[in-house]
Design a protein around this motif. Structure first.
Motif, PDB file in Angstrom:
ATOM      1  N   TYR A   1       0.797  -1.288  -0.116  1.00  0.00           N
ATOM      2  CA  TYR A   1       0.117  -0.056   0.002  1.00  0.00           C
ATOM      3  C   TYR A   1       0.824   1.154  -0.145  1.00  0.00           C
ATOM      4  O   TYR A   1       0.371   2.315  -0.180  1.00  0.00           O
TER       5      TYR A   1
ATOM      6  N   ASP B   1      -9.537   0.058  -1.901  1.00  0.00           N
ATOM      7  CA  ASP B   1     -10.029   0.738  -0.450  1.00  0.00           C
ATOM      8  C   ASP B   1     -10.725  -0.394   0.466  1.00  0.00           C
ATOM      9  O   ASP B   1     -11.282  -0.083   1.410  1.00  0.00           O
TER      10      ASP B   1
ATOM     11  N   ARG C   1      -4.285   4.562   3.603  1.00  0.00           N
ATOM     12  CA  ARG C   1      -3.827   5.828   2.898  1.00  0.00           C
ATOM     13  C   ARG C   1      -2.634   6.492   3.609  1.00  0.00           C
ATOM     14  O   ARG C   1      -2.033   7.327   3.227  1.00  0.00           O
TER      15      ARG C   1
END
Length: 313
Positions: free
Chosen positions: A210, A230, A284
Protein backbone atom coordinates in the motif's frame (compact mmCIF):
# COMPACT_ATOMS: atom_id res chain seq x y z
CA UNK A 1 36.43 11.10 -2.01
CA UNK A 2 35.10 9.83 1.33
CA UNK A 3 31.36 9.11 1.38
CA UNK A 4 29.40 10.92 4.08
CA UNK A 5 26.82 8.92 6.08
CA UNK A 6 23.85 10.39 4.16
CA UNK A 7 25.42 10.13 0.71
CA UNK A 8 23.81 7.30 -1.25
CA UNK A 9 21.40 6.44 1.55
CA UNK A 10 18.26 4.64 0.37
CA UNK A 11 15.06 6.60 1.02
CA UNK A 12 13.30 4.00 3.19
CA UNK A 13 16.36 3.00 5.21
CA UNK A 14 16.51 3.97 8.89
CA UNK A 15 18.65 7.02 9.50
CA UNK A 16 21.96 6.16 11.13
CA UNK A 17 21.80 2.44 10.24
CA UNK A 18 25.02 0.45 10.51
CA UNK A 19 25.63 0.27 6.76
CA UNK A 20 25.61 4.05 6.36
CA UNK A 21 27.64 4.73 9.49
CA UNK A 22 30.00 1.78 10.07
CA UNK A 23 30.51 -0.14 6.83
CA UNK A 24 33.49 0.74 4.61
CA UNK A 25 32.45 3.21 1.92
CA UNK A 26 33.37 0.80 -0.88
CA UNK A 27 31.01 -1.85 0.53
CA UNK A 28 28.01 0.38 1.24
CA UNK A 29 26.37 0.29 -2.22
CA UNK A 30 26.50 -3.52 -2.27
CA UNK A 31 25.20 -3.87 1.29
CA UNK A 32 22.39 -1.47 0.38
CA UNK A 33 21.67 -3.64 -2.65
CA UNK A 34 21.32 -6.60 -0.25
CA UNK A 35 19.01 -4.53 2.01
CA UNK A 36 21.49 -4.94 4.89
CA UNK A 37 20.47 -1.42 5.91
CA UNK A 38 16.85 -2.68 6.21
CA UNK A 39 17.10 -5.98 8.11
CA UNK A 40 13.40 -6.58 8.60
CA UNK A 41 13.19 -8.70 5.45
CA UNK A 42 15.97 -10.97 6.70
CA UNK A 43 13.93 -11.62 9.84
CA UNK A 44 10.84 -12.41 7.77
CA UNK A 45 12.86 -14.94 5.77
CA UNK A 46 14.56 -16.41 8.84
CA UNK A 47 11.57 -16.84 11.14
CA UNK A 48 9.80 -19.60 9.14
CA UNK A 49 13.14 -21.47 9.20
CA UNK A 50 13.29 -21.24 12.98
CA UNK A 51 9.61 -22.22 13.21
CA UNK A 52 10.37 -25.36 11.21
CA UNK A 53 13.39 -26.21 13.36
CA UNK A 54 11.60 -25.53 16.65
CA UNK A 55 8.59 -27.61 15.67
CA UNK A 56 10.82 -30.45 14.43
CA UNK A 57 12.80 -30.44 17.70
CA UNK A 58 9.58 -30.40 19.73
CA UNK A 59 8.28 -33.33 17.67
CA UNK A 60 11.36 -35.56 17.51
CA UNK A 61 13.87 -34.30 20.08
CA UNK A 62 17.05 -32.21 20.12
CA UNK A 63 20.30 -33.18 18.39
CA UNK A 64 23.66 -31.42 18.63
CA UNK A 65 23.55 -30.72 14.88
CA UNK A 66 20.50 -28.52 15.52
CA UNK A 67 22.81 -25.85 16.93
CA UNK A 68 24.55 -25.65 13.56
CA UNK A 69 21.20 -25.66 11.76
CA UNK A 70 19.97 -22.70 13.84
CA UNK A 71 23.15 -20.66 13.29
CA UNK A 72 23.74 -21.57 9.66
CA UNK A 73 20.18 -20.83 8.65
CA UNK A 74 20.56 -17.32 10.08
CA UNK A 75 23.65 -16.82 7.92
CA UNK A 76 21.86 -18.36 4.97
CA UNK A 77 18.83 -16.13 5.42
CA UNK A 78 21.04 -13.04 5.38
CA UNK A 79 22.85 -14.20 2.26
CA UNK A 80 19.84 -15.44 0.30
CA UNK A 81 17.73 -12.45 1.20
CA UNK A 82 20.60 -10.32 -0.08
CA UNK A 83 20.93 -12.36 -3.26
CA UNK A 84 17.17 -12.28 -3.82
CA UNK A 85 17.00 -8.52 -3.32
CA UNK A 86 19.93 -8.06 -5.68
CA UNK A 87 18.14 -10.12 -8.34
CA UNK A 88 14.93 -8.18 -7.69
CA UNK A 89 16.72 -4.85 -8.15
CA UNK A 90 18.39 -6.02 -11.36
CA UNK A 91 15.07 -7.04 -12.91
CA UNK A 92 13.14 -4.03 -11.53
CA UNK A 93 15.71 -1.32 -12.22
CA UNK A 94 13.46 0.49 -14.71
CA UNK A 95 10.44 0.35 -12.41
CA UNK A 96 12.51 1.41 -9.39
CA UNK A 97 13.73 4.48 -11.21
CA UNK A 98 10.12 5.58 -11.72
CA UNK A 99 8.96 5.18 -8.10
CA UNK A 100 9.75 7.84 -5.48
CA UNK A 101 10.49 5.37 -2.66
CA UNK A 102 12.83 3.20 -4.74
CA UNK A 103 14.66 5.51 -7.16
CA UNK A 104 17.43 5.97 -4.56
CA UNK A 105 18.29 2.26 -4.63
CA UNK A 106 21.85 1.47 -5.75
CA UNK A 107 21.18 0.48 -9.37
CA UNK A 108 18.76 3.23 -10.50
CA UNK A 109 20.79 5.82 -8.57
CA UNK A 110 23.99 4.71 -10.31
CA UNK A 111 25.85 3.46 -7.23
CA UNK A 112 26.17 -0.08 -8.67
CA UNK A 113 26.24 -1.28 -12.28
CA UNK A 114 24.15 -4.23 -13.45
CA UNK A 115 27.35 -6.21 -14.05
CA UNK A 116 28.55 -5.45 -10.52
CA UNK A 117 25.17 -6.47 -9.12
CA UNK A 118 25.26 -9.80 -10.98
CA UNK A 119 28.72 -10.56 -9.58
CA UNK A 120 27.57 -9.61 -6.08
CA UNK A 121 24.51 -11.86 -6.42
CA UNK A 122 26.71 -14.77 -7.49
CA UNK A 123 29.04 -14.26 -4.51
CA UNK A 124 26.15 -14.29 -2.01
CA UNK A 125 24.51 -17.32 -3.62
CA UNK A 126 27.80 -19.22 -3.72
CA UNK A 127 28.48 -18.72 0.00
CA UNK A 128 24.89 -19.74 0.81
CA UNK A 129 25.38 -22.90 -1.30
CA UNK A 130 28.40 -23.87 0.82
CA UNK A 131 26.15 -23.73 3.89
CA UNK A 132 23.40 -25.73 2.16
CA UNK A 133 25.84 -28.51 1.29
CA UNK A 134 26.41 -29.21 5.00
CA UNK A 135 22.87 -30.64 5.18
CA UNK A 136 21.46 -33.99 4.02
CA UNK A 137 20.80 -34.66 0.34
CA UNK A 138 17.03 -34.23 0.60
CA UNK A 139 17.52 -30.79 2.10
CA UNK A 140 20.08 -29.89 -0.57
CA UNK A 141 17.56 -30.84 -3.26
CA UNK A 142 14.86 -28.71 -1.64
CA UNK A 143 17.30 -25.82 -1.36
CA UNK A 144 18.16 -25.95 -5.04
CA UNK A 145 14.46 -26.18 -5.93
CA UNK A 146 13.87 -22.96 -3.95
CA UNK A 147 15.80 -21.04 -6.59
CA UNK A 148 12.85 -21.40 -8.99
CA UNK A 149 10.33 -19.23 -7.07
CA UNK A 150 13.14 -16.83 -6.15
CA UNK A 151 13.91 -16.35 -9.85
CA UNK A 152 10.25 -15.96 -10.84
CA UNK A 153 9.07 -13.59 -8.09
CA UNK A 154 10.38 -10.28 -9.53
CA UNK A 155 8.43 -10.89 -12.75
CA UNK A 156 5.16 -11.84 -11.03
CA UNK A 157 4.00 -8.25 -10.62
CA UNK A 158 4.00 -7.99 -14.41
CA UNK A 159 1.43 -10.74 -15.03
CA UNK A 160 -0.66 -11.26 -11.87
CA UNK A 161 -2.47 -9.25 -9.21
CA UNK A 162 -1.08 -11.75 -6.69
CA UNK A 163 2.74 -11.36 -6.72
CA UNK A 164 2.61 -11.70 -2.92
CA UNK A 165 1.78 -15.39 -3.40
CA UNK A 166 5.04 -15.87 -5.28
CA UNK A 167 6.90 -13.99 -2.56
CA UNK A 168 5.27 -16.21 0.07
CA UNK A 169 6.24 -19.37 -1.79
CA UNK A 170 9.88 -18.20 -1.86
CA UNK A 171 10.12 -16.54 1.56
CA UNK A 172 8.69 -19.40 3.61
CA UNK A 173 10.56 -22.24 1.93
CA UNK A 174 12.75 -22.46 5.01
CA UNK A 175 9.91 -24.10 6.96
CA UNK A 176 10.18 -27.07 4.58
CA UNK A 177 13.95 -26.91 4.31
CA UNK A 178 14.83 -26.84 7.98
CA UNK A 179 12.24 -29.42 9.07
CA UNK A 180 13.87 -31.71 6.50
CA UNK A 181 17.38 -30.79 7.65
CA UNK A 182 16.45 -31.97 11.16
CA UNK A 183 14.28 -35.01 10.38
CA UNK A 184 15.78 -36.18 7.08
CA UNK A 185 12.42 -36.17 5.29
CA UNK A 186 9.64 -33.76 4.42
CA UNK A 187 6.47 -34.10 6.53
CA UNK A 188 2.92 -32.79 6.55
CA UNK A 189 3.47 -30.60 9.64
CA UNK A 190 6.17 -28.74 7.68
CA UNK A 191 3.86 -28.36 4.68
CA UNK A 192 1.07 -26.91 6.85
CA UNK A 193 3.54 -24.60 8.58
CA UNK A 194 4.75 -23.50 5.14
CA UNK A 195 1.22 -22.75 3.99
CA UNK A 196 0.63 -20.72 7.16
CA UNK A 197 3.77 -18.77 6.35
CA UNK A 198 2.51 -18.02 2.85
CA UNK A 199 -0.71 -16.63 4.36
CA UNK A 200 1.43 -14.51 6.70
CA UNK A 201 3.39 -13.12 3.74
CA UNK A 202 0.15 -12.23 1.98
CA UNK A 203 -0.84 -10.38 5.15
CA UNK A 204 2.31 -8.34 5.73
CA UNK A 205 3.34 -7.74 2.13
CA UNK A 206 -0.10 -6.45 1.21
CA UNK A 207 0.35 -3.85 3.95
CA UNK A 208 3.79 -3.07 2.53
CA UNK A 209 2.43 -2.75 -1.02
CA UNK A 210 0.00 0.00 0.00
CA UNK A 211 3.00 2.35 0.30
CA UNK A 212 3.47 2.27 -3.49
CA UNK A 213 -0.08 1.84 -4.70
CA UNK A 214 -0.26 5.16 -6.58
CA UNK A 215 3.14 4.78 -8.25
CA UNK A 216 2.38 1.14 -9.09
CA UNK A 217 -0.84 2.20 -10.81
CA UNK A 218 1.02 4.81 -12.88
CA UNK A 219 3.69 2.39 -14.12
CA UNK A 220 1.38 -0.62 -14.49
CA UNK A 221 2.76 -2.83 -11.71
CA UNK A 222 0.23 -5.19 -10.12
CA UNK A 223 -0.18 -6.11 -6.44
CA UNK A 224 -2.73 -7.35 -3.95
CA UNK A 225 -2.96 -3.78 -2.65
CA UNK A 226 -4.13 -2.61 -6.06
CA UNK A 227 -6.42 -5.63 -6.35
CA UNK A 228 -8.11 -4.93 -2.99
CA UNK A 229 -8.15 -1.12 -3.30
CA UNK A 230 -9.99 0.62 -0.48
CA UNK A 231 -11.55 -2.62 0.81
CA UNK A 232 -8.69 -4.79 2.04
CA UNK A 233 -10.13 -5.79 5.42
CA UNK A 234 -12.12 -8.93 4.42
CA UNK A 235 -9.03 -10.27 2.65
CA UNK A 236 -6.67 -9.28 5.46
CA UNK A 237 -8.85 -10.92 8.10
CA UNK A 238 -8.91 -14.05 5.96
CA UNK A 239 -5.11 -14.08 5.65
CA UNK A 240 -4.70 -13.64 9.41
CA UNK A 241 -7.18 -16.41 10.15
CA UNK A 242 -5.41 -18.71 7.69
CA UNK A 243 -2.08 -18.10 9.48
CA UNK A 244 -3.53 -19.20 12.80
CA UNK A 245 -5.50 -22.17 11.43
CA UNK A 246 -2.73 -23.63 9.27
CA UNK A 247 0.00 -23.21 11.90
CA UNK A 248 -2.31 -24.72 14.51
CA UNK A 249 -2.96 -27.72 12.26
CA UNK A 250 0.80 -28.19 11.85
CA UNK A 251 1.28 -28.24 15.62
CA UNK A 252 -1.65 -30.58 16.26
CA UNK A 253 -0.33 -33.01 13.65
CA UNK A 254 3.24 -32.92 14.97
CA UNK A 255 2.91 -32.89 18.77
CA UNK A 256 1.16 -34.72 21.63
CA UNK A 257 -1.61 -32.90 23.50
CA UNK A 258 0.37 -31.10 26.23
CA UNK A 259 3.22 -29.68 24.12
CA UNK A 260 0.73 -28.91 21.34
CA UNK A 261 -1.33 -26.86 23.79
CA UNK A 262 1.72 -24.84 24.77
CA UNK A 263 2.66 -24.21 21.12
CA UNK A 264 -0.93 -23.24 20.27
CA UNK A 265 -0.83 -20.47 22.87
CA UNK A 266 2.09 -18.92 20.97
CA UNK A 267 0.33 -19.22 17.63
CA UNK A 268 -2.85 -17.61 18.94
CA UNK A 269 -0.77 -14.85 20.53
CA UNK A 270 0.71 -14.21 17.09
CA UNK A 271 -2.82 -14.13 15.73
CA UNK A 272 -3.70 -11.49 18.32
CA UNK A 273 -0.80 -9.37 17.07
CA UNK A 274 -2.04 -9.67 13.48
CA UNK A 275 -5.54 -8.65 14.62
CA UNK A 276 -4.05 -5.65 16.45
CA UNK A 277 -2.31 -4.57 13.23
CA UNK A 278 -5.66 -4.50 11.46
CA UNK A 279 -7.14 -2.25 14.15
CA UNK A 280 -4.34 0.25 13.40
CA UNK A 281 -4.23 -0.06 9.61
CA UNK A 282 -5.01 2.96 7.45
CA UNK A 283 -4.04 2.09 3.89
CA UNK A 284 -3.87 5.79 2.96
CA UNK A 285 -1.03 6.39 5.47
CA UNK A 286 2.20 5.13 3.88
CA UNK A 287 4.34 5.74 6.98
CA UNK A 288 1.91 3.76 9.13
CA UNK A 289 1.89 0.92 6.60
CA UNK A 290 5.67 0.74 6.81
CA UNK A 291 5.60 0.64 10.62
CA UNK A 292 2.95 -2.08 10.68
CA UNK A 293 4.87 -4.10 8.11
CA UNK A 294 8.00 -3.83 10.26
CA UNK A 295 6.06 -4.97 13.34
CA UNK A 296 5.70 -8.40 11.75
CA UNK A 297 9.18 -9.26 12.97
CA UNK A 298 7.74 -9.14 16.48
CA UNK A 299 4.65 -11.07 15.37
CA UNK A 300 6.79 -13.84 13.89
CA UNK A 301 9.00 -14.08 16.97
CA UNK A 302 6.04 -14.65 19.30
CA UNK A 303 5.54 -18.40 18.65
CA UNK A 304 9.22 -19.33 19.07
CA UNK A 305 9.51 -19.36 22.89
CA UNK A 306 6.27 -21.35 23.08
CA UNK A 307 7.66 -23.90 20.62
CA UNK A 308 10.82 -24.07 22.76
CA UNK A 309 8.80 -24.75 25.91
CA UNK A 310 6.76 -27.34 24.01
CA UNK A 311 10.01 -29.19 23.29
CA UNK A 312 10.69 -29.43 27.02
CA UNK A 313 7.32 -30.70 28.25
Amino acid sequence: MTETPDQGQVADAVKGNWVDTLAPAIARPYLRLSRADRPNGTWLLLLPCWWGLALAVAATGFRAFDIWIAVSVALGAFLMRGAGCTWNDITDREFDGAVARTRSRPIPSGQVTVRGALIWMAVQTGIAALILFTFNWTTIGLGLLALIPVAIYPFAKRFTWWPQVFLGVAFNWGALLIWTAHTGALGWPAVLLYMGGIAWTLFYDTIYAYQDIEDDALIGVKSTARRFGDRPMPWMRGFGAAVVILMSMAVLMALPVLPATVALVGIWAMGWHLAWQLTQLDVRDADLCLRLFQSNRTAGLIPLPFFAVAALV
